[in-house]
Design an enzyme around this catalytic site. Structure first.
Site, short mmCIF file in Angstrom:
data_model
loop_
_atom_site.label_atom_id
_atom_site.label_comp_id
_atom_site.label_asym_id
_atom_site.label_seq_id
_atom_site.Cartn_x
_atom_site.Cartn_y
_atom_site.Cartn_z
N LYS A 190 10.99 8.16 12.80
CA LYS A 190 11.37 8.95 13.97
C LYS A 190 12.25 8.15 14.91
CE LYS A 190 7.05 11.56 13.77
NZ LYS A 190 5.77 11.86 14.45
N PHE A 208 -8.87 -4.36 -9.80
CA PHE A 208 -7.87 -3.62 -9.02
C PHE A 208 -6.50 -3.93 -9.63
CE2 PHE A 208 -6.10 -2.99 -4.40
CZ PHE A 208 -5.39 -1.89 -4.84
N HIS A 210 0.86 -1.18 0.00
CA HIS A 210 0.00 0.00 0.00
C HIS A 210 0.90 1.23 0.00
CE1 HIS A 210 -2.63 3.14 1.63
NE2 HIS A 210 -3.66 2.41 1.19
N ARG A 245 0.36 8.13 7.56
CA ARG A 245 -1.06 8.31 7.23
C ARG A 245 -1.92 7.09 7.60
NH1 ARG A 245 -2.58 11.04 1.51
NH2 ARG A 245 -2.06 8.97 0.71
N LYS A 246 -1.31 6.12 8.26
CA LYS A 246 -2.06 4.93 8.68
C LYS A 246 -1.87 4.69 10.18
CE LYS A 246 -4.19 3.48 5.02
NZ LYS A 246 -4.39 4.86 4.55
N GLU A 272 10.60 11.87 6.42
CA GLU A 272 9.29 11.73 5.78
C GLU A 272 9.46 11.29 4.33
OE1 GLU A 272 6.86 12.17 7.81
OE2 GLU A 272 7.89 13.27 9.40
N LYS A 299 -5.76 -4.20 0.73
CA LYS A 299 -6.37 -3.76 1.98
C LYS A 299 -7.28 -4.87 2.51
CE LYS A 299 -7.52 0.61 2.44
NZ LYS A 299 -8.19 1.94 2.28
N ASP A 331 0.91 4.21 1.36
CA ASP A 331 1.24 4.82 2.65
C ASP A 331 2.17 3.91 3.45
OD1 ASP A 331 -0.35 7.05 2.14
OD2 ASP A 331 -2.15 6.08 2.96
N LYS A 332 1.93 2.62 3.38
CA LYS A 332 2.80 1.69 4.10
C LYS A 332 4.18 1.61 3.45
CE LYS A 332 1.40 0.70 7.76
NZ LYS A 332 2.23 1.64 8.47
N LYS A 389 11.93 10.88 19.98
CA LYS A 389 10.61 11.42 19.68
C LYS A 389 9.58 10.61 20.46
CE LYS A 389 12.92 13.38 16.18
NZ LYS A 389 14.39 13.39 16.13
N ASP A 401 6.45 10.69 20.67
CA ASP A 401 5.22 10.20 20.06
C ASP A 401 5.39 8.78 19.52
OD1 ASP A 401 6.92 11.34 18.19
OD2 ASP A 401 5.40 12.56 17.22
N GLU A 413 14.43 16.16 8.76
CA GLU A 413 15.54 16.70 9.53
C GLU A 413 16.35 15.54 10.10
OE1 GLU A 413 12.41 18.94 8.69
OE2 GLU A 413 12.17 17.74 10.51
N ASP A 426 -2.51 6.11 -6.00
CA ASP A 426 -2.73 6.98 -4.85
C ASP A 426 -1.38 7.36 -4.27
OD1 ASP A 426 -3.86 8.36 -2.75
OD2 ASP A 426 -4.47 6.58 -1.62
N ALA A 427 -1.13 8.64 -4.10
CA ALA A 427 0.14 9.07 -3.50
C ALA A 427 0.26 8.51 -2.09
CB ALA A 427 0.21 10.59 -3.48
#
Length: 386
Positions: free
Chosen positions: A267, A232, A18, A246-247, A46, A167, A20-21, A271, A273, A59, A240-241
């Site tokens: 990260k 598909f 996918h 995003r997941k 990123e 998915k 995003d993955k 970090k 988070d 960074e 899809d970009a």
């Protein structure tokens, strides 16, 4: 949701192909390459993907050198994008980079001699439930297993016409905190253009769904949707970009627990988070493993540059064996919640992150996922006197 309510709950997952993955795995592959040579690195990486292109930004402060395009191409190849017909392939895709060093304002708060301040403000959540042996919600656990199986049958050549994107989604009927039956399954699997839809659907039922979900878990009126649009072929970054982070619900508990909003991939562990969410899971899982609650959610909150959390919250959904203040004291007595303490406790300065970036950061039976250990359960139970 409570212990007497009957309800349906749904979670989803996505395959490693996918978009995003893919972005998450590329960002974490870069982190792994750097942290394997420089444990004092500061990485916030990123990735954005689109047709024929990977763009890396962020960074990074480090004393080592990593050939980022090489890492990107290797990751894309391992995922399975090896043909330009798929919309991106590891050999011909463009790799663009825009990397700067960590902000000196942030560095000033993080670097405190032997100590480490939190790398950002924010709140992180950890969750555990006794409904599965992995202490995870069954909906997200089955969604991940179906997604992983989609990739496995492709890579093993069992269903060679599948392509990397896909998915999955699972709906379960709960009676209180107890999962009863799977009522719906949705699978969308990218495929070669010449495969017949009926064959694809039969193959996925037999080799994916029936392989993962026992028949006795199927509801008598189960609904199964496989490629419900009927086709598909084009997927991944072409369709899809893809973007890192995003997941976040797929990465955690499938929507059944709160989420602080911070993504994990790319990260380094200063970090909070990321590392704070790992520690919150570690605490919640040990609480449930100690039988102090059937379900447990832990929130930690931090201020940038400050070592100790500014707040700790515990929610047991009415299943706690002790008053909340007593359970909170067990947390502060047994878990070092400073960034340095988290990094040391969970041994986070290792190149372990790429494998976390697909099929969930939690509920994994892998020794590198140190936040999944239940080594504190016995001492918690003993101190609780329950």
């Amino acid at each position: 949701m409570n212990s007497k309510e009957t309800f349906l709950f749904t979670s989803e997952s996505v395959t490693e192909g996918h978009p995003d993955k893919m972005a998450d795995q590329i960002s974490d592959s870069i982190l792994d390459a750097i942290i394997s040579q420089d444990k004092n690195c500061r990485v916030a990486c990123e990735t954005m993907l689109t047709t024929g292109m990977a763009f890396i930004a962020g960074e990074i402060s480090t004393d080592t050198y990593v050939e980022i395009p090489e890492v990107v191409r290797k990751t894309i190849k391992e995922i399975g994008y090896t043909d330009a017909d798929y919309g991106i392939d590891y050999k011909s895709c463009a790799v663009l980079t825009s990397i700067d060093k960590q902000s000196p304002d942030i560095a000033m708060g993080v670097e405190q001699g032997e100590e480490i301040g939190a790398g950002d403000q924010g709140m992180m959540f950890g969750y555990a439930t006794d409904e599965t042996k992995e202490y995870m919600p069954l909906t997200i656990l089955l969604s991940h297993k179906l997604a992983k199986r989609l990739s496995d049958v492709r890579k093993q050549g069992l269903l060679p016409y599948l392509r990397p994107d896909g998915k999955t989604q699972v709906t379960i009927r709960y009676n209180g905190f107890i999962p009863e039956k799977v009522t719906a399954i949705v699978i969308s699997a990218q495929h070669d253009p010449d495969i017949e839809l009926e064959k694809l659907r039969k193959d996925i039922v037999k080799n994916v769904i029936e392989y993962i979900i026992p028949r006795d878990m199927w509801d008598s009126d189960i609904k199964i949707y496989i490629n419900p649009t009927g086709r598909f072929v084009m997927g991944g970054p072409y369709a899809d970009a893809g973007l890192t982070g995003r997941k976040i619900v797929v990465d955690t508990y499938g929507g059944i627990s709160a989420h602080g909003g911070g993504a994990f991939s790319g990260k380094d562990p200063t970090k909070v988070d990321r590392s704070g969410a790992y520690m919150a899971r570690y605490i919640a899982k040990n609480m449930v493993a100690a039988e102090l609650a059937k379900r447990c959610e832990v929130q930690l909150a931090y201020a940038i540059g400050v070592k100790e959390p500014v707040s700790i919250m515990l929610h047991t959904y009415g299943t706690g064996k002790l008053p909340k203040e007593d359970m909170k004291k067990l947390i502060t007595d047994n878990f070092d919640l400073t960034p340095k303490g988290i990094i040391t406790t969970l041994d986070l300065l290792r190149p372990i992150y790429k494998k976390t970036a697909a099929y969930g950061h939690f509920g994994r039976e892998d020794a590198d996922f140190t936040w999944e250990k239940t080594d504190k359960a016995d001492i918690l139970k003993k101190q609780a006197g329950v």
